[in-house]
Design a protein around this motif. Sequence first.
Motif, PDB file in Angstrom:
ATOM      1  N   LYS A  16       0.796  -1.242   0.000  1.00  0.00           N
ATOM      2  CA  LYS A  16       0.000   0.000   0.000  1.00  0.00           C
ATOM      3  C   LYS A  16       0.822   1.281   0.000  1.00  0.00           C
ATOM      4  O   LYS A  16       0.591   2.167  -0.802  1.00  0.00           O
ATOM      5  CB  LYS A  16      -0.852   0.035   1.279  1.00  0.00           C
ATOM      6  CG  LYS A  16      -2.237  -0.405   1.156  1.00  0.00           C
ATOM      7  CD  LYS A  16      -3.056  -0.100   2.402  1.00  0.00           C
ATOM      8  CE  LYS A  16      -2.326   0.140   3.673  1.00  0.00           C
ATOM      9  NZ  LYS A  16      -2.215  -0.798   4.681  1.00  0.00           N
ATOM     10  N   ARG A  90       7.027   4.164  13.845  1.00  0.00           N
ATOM     11  CA  ARG A  90       7.276   2.871  13.175  1.00  0.00           C
ATOM     12  C   ARG A  90       7.881   1.850  14.131  1.00  0.00           C
ATOM     13  O   ARG A  90       8.161   0.721  13.740  1.00  0.00           O
ATOM     14  CB  ARG A  90       8.227   3.045  11.983  1.00  0.00           C
ATOM     15  CG  ARG A  90       7.816   4.111  10.986  1.00  0.00           C
ATOM     16  CD  ARG A  90       6.582   3.744  10.202  1.00  0.00           C
ATOM     17  NE  ARG A  90       6.008   4.943   9.592  1.00  0.00           N
ATOM     18  CZ  ARG A  90       4.772   5.000   9.098  1.00  0.00           C
ATOM     19  NH1 ARG A  90       3.978   3.943   9.122  1.00  0.00           N
ATOM     20  NH2 ARG A  90       4.325   6.116   8.583  1.00  0.00           N
ATOM     21  N   VAL A  98      -1.137  -0.029  18.245  1.00  0.00           N
ATOM     22  CA  VAL A  98      -1.957   0.823  17.364  1.00  0.00           C
ATOM     23  C   VAL A  98      -3.340   0.242  17.055  1.00  0.00           C
ATOM     24  O   VAL A  98      -4.324   0.989  16.942  1.00  0.00           O
ATOM     25  CB  VAL A  98      -1.192   1.182  16.057  1.00  0.00           C
ATOM     26  CG1 VAL A  98      -0.903  -0.026  15.193  1.00  0.00           C
ATOM     27  CG2 VAL A  98      -1.941   2.244  15.254  1.00  0.00           C
ATOM     28  N   GLY A 129      -5.091   3.452   3.554  1.00  0.00           N
ATOM     29  CA  GLY A 129      -5.547   3.083   4.893  1.00  0.00           C
ATOM     30  C   GLY A 129      -6.258   1.752   4.920  1.00  0.00           C
ATOM     31  O   GLY A 129      -5.871   0.803   4.220  1.00  0.00           O
ATOM     32  N   ASP A 131      -9.993   1.908   5.691  1.00  0.00           N
ATOM     33  CA  ASP A 131     -11.422   2.226   5.558  1.00  0.00           C
ATOM     34  C   ASP A 131     -11.636   3.407   4.612  1.00  0.00           C
ATOM     35  O   ASP A 131     -12.603   4.134   4.740  1.00  0.00           O
ATOM     36  CB  ASP A 131     -12.000   2.590   6.936  1.00  0.00           C
ATOM     37  CG  ASP A 131     -11.304   3.808   7.539  1.00  0.00           C
ATOM     38  OD1 ASP A 131     -10.178   4.135   7.097  1.00  0.00           O
ATOM     39  OD2 ASP A 131     -11.888   4.445   8.437  1.00  0.00           O
ATOM     40  N   ILE A 132     -10.700   3.638   3.686  1.00  0.00           N
ATOM     41  CA  ILE A 132     -10.786   4.840   2.855  1.00  0.00           C
ATOM     42  C   ILE A 132     -11.936   4.722   1.854  1.00  0.00           C
ATOM     43  O   ILE A 132     -12.789   5.604   1.771  1.00  0.00           O
ATOM     44  CB  ILE A 132      -9.442   5.123   2.129  1.00  0.00           C
ATOM     45  CG1 ILE A 132      -8.282   5.115   3.138  1.00  0.00           C
ATOM     46  CG2 ILE A 132      -9.520   6.465   1.390  1.00  0.00           C
ATOM     47  CD1 ILE A 132      -8.445   6.005   4.337  1.00  0.00           C
ATOM     48  N   ASP A 179      -7.855  -5.673  13.196  1.00  0.00           N
ATOM     49  CA  ASP A 179      -8.337  -4.620  12.286  1.00  0.00           C
ATOM     50  C   ASP A 179      -9.582  -5.067  11.516  1.00  0.00           C
ATOM     51  O   ASP A 179     -10.422  -4.246  11.158  1.00  0.00           O
ATOM     52  CB  ASP A 179      -7.243  -4.228  11.278  1.00  0.00           C
ATOM     53  CG  ASP A 179      -6.076  -3.491  11.939  1.00  0.00           C
ATOM     54  OD1 ASP A 179      -6.230  -3.010  13.076  1.00  0.00           O
ATOM     55  OD2 ASP A 179      -5.004  -3.411  11.297  1.00  0.00           O
ATOM     56  N   ARG A 182     -12.850  -5.560  14.382  1.00  0.00           N
ATOM     57  CA  ARG A 182     -13.329  -4.519  15.303  1.00  0.00           C
ATOM     58  C   ARG A 182     -14.697  -4.005  14.848  1.00  0.00           C
ATOM     59  O   ARG A 182     -15.049  -4.071  13.664  1.00  0.00           O
ATOM     60  CB  ARG A 182     -12.308  -3.372  15.377  1.00  0.00           C
ATOM     61  CG  ARG A 182     -12.257  -2.568  14.111  1.00  0.00           C
ATOM     62  CD  ARG A 182     -11.320  -1.380  14.231  1.00  0.00           C
ATOM     63  NE  ARG A 182     -11.222  -0.725  12.951  1.00  0.00           N
ATOM     64  CZ  ARG A 182     -10.092  -0.377  12.359  1.00  0.00           C
ATOM     65  NH1 ARG A 182      -8.938  -0.594  12.937  1.00  0.00           N
ATOM     66  NH2 ARG A 182     -10.112   0.205  11.185  1.00  0.00           N
TER      67      ARG A 182
HETATM   68  O1  C5P Z   1      -0.973   1.187   7.636  1.00  0.00           O
HETATM   69  P1  C5P Z   1      -0.336   1.061   8.995  1.00  0.00           P
HETATM   70  O2  C5P Z   1       0.260  -0.279   9.261  1.00  0.00           O
HETATM   71  O3  C5P Z   1       0.594   2.175   9.307  1.00  0.00           O
HETATM   72  O4  C5P Z   1      -1.571   1.233  10.003  1.00  0.00           O
HETATM   73  C1  C5P Z   1      -1.380   1.053  11.375  1.00  0.00           C
HETATM   74  C2  C5P Z   1      -2.704   0.684  12.037  1.00  0.00           C
HETATM   75  O5  C5P Z   1      -3.585   1.794  12.003  1.00  0.00           O
HETATM   76  C3  C5P Z   1      -3.468  -0.457  11.399  1.00  0.00           C
HETATM   77  O6  C5P Z   1      -3.029  -1.717  11.879  1.00  0.00           O
HETATM   78  C4  C5P Z   1      -4.898  -0.147  11.829  1.00  0.00           C
HETATM   79  O7  C5P Z   1      -5.135  -0.624  13.136  1.00  0.00           O
HETATM   80  C5  C5P Z   1      -4.928   1.356  11.896  1.00  0.00           C
HETATM   81  N1  C5P Z   1      -5.545   2.007  10.732  1.00  0.00           N
HETATM   82  C6  C5P Z   1      -6.916   2.102  10.697  1.00  0.00           C
HETATM   83  N2  C5P Z   1      -7.540   2.771   9.698  1.00  0.00           N
HETATM   84  C7  C5P Z   1      -6.819   3.352   8.730  1.00  0.00           C
HETATM   85  C8  C5P Z   1      -5.407   3.247   8.716  1.00  0.00           C
HETATM   86  C9  C5P Z   1      -4.797   2.542   9.734  1.00  0.00           C
HETATM   87  O8  C5P Z   1      -7.583   1.583  11.580  1.00  0.00           O
HETATM   88  N3  C5P Z   1      -7.469   4.030   7.773  1.00  0.00           N
END
Ligand code: C5P
Length: 218
Positions: A16, A90, A98, A129, A131-132, A179, A182
């Motif tokens: 991504k 990171r 997170v 992301g 949920d975009i 993720d 939830r």
């Molecule tokens: O993409 P990345 O690994 O940086 O995202 C970190 C966390 O942020 C994901 O594991 C998820 O829990 C949350 N996230 C989310 N909705 C998004 C982007 C990320 O819930 N649009």
Amino acid sequence: SGRCVVAVDGPSGSGKSTVSRRLAAALYAQYLDTGAMYRAVTWAALASGTDPQDAEAVAKVAGEIEVEVGTDPDAPYTRVDGTPVDRAIRGPEVTAAVSAVAAVPWVRQLLVAQQRKIIAAAGRIVVEGRDIGSVVAPDADLKVYLTASADARARRRSAENAADLSFTAADLDRRDRLDSTRAADPLQQAPDAVVLDTTELGIDEVVTRLRGMLDRSF
Ligand code: C5P
């Protein structure tokens, strides 16, 4: 020229981030990493000694801080109350916490509202992301859902982080599960998203295909 919003969703390790940045640069568009925003709130919670599992306390932190993200695909940055947090977000502590923070509905409401403002102001933007396409920008011009085999995703992530492969595989599996299951805005494939499996595709190939889809739709 013209408004253009591209939504890129998918699990971690699907390619991504690299694909979204490269596509944004190729389109002379901006780039928004929404994961960085959830990571920034998580960093702030941990920095203030807040238990990431305490939803109420986490929501309070989210309401008290200012998260800033840079949207130049060649130089993205993330700040919390003016402090650069690019490296810290990171790290393993933030990555471990997170998903719990991102499951808090009030945190999502705040960040989704901020994301929509950034998208509206940008006009041309690639947004990545979970949920975009489904929640943040359901009217996006192109919705992409990137996937890859669990194996390929773990290999990519452990190469990036110089981390142990079996640890990384277990951590990805745990985050994907949290993720996807939830209650608030889970990771999901929008019904009108184009699904691309990147297991056997290089970054260039994926970017080229997405540019082709955009060319055909305008
Ligand atoms: O993409 P990345 O690994 O940086 O995202 C970190 C966390 O942020 C994901 O594991 C998820 O829990 C949350 N996230 C989310 N909705 C998004 C982007 C990320 O819930 N649009």
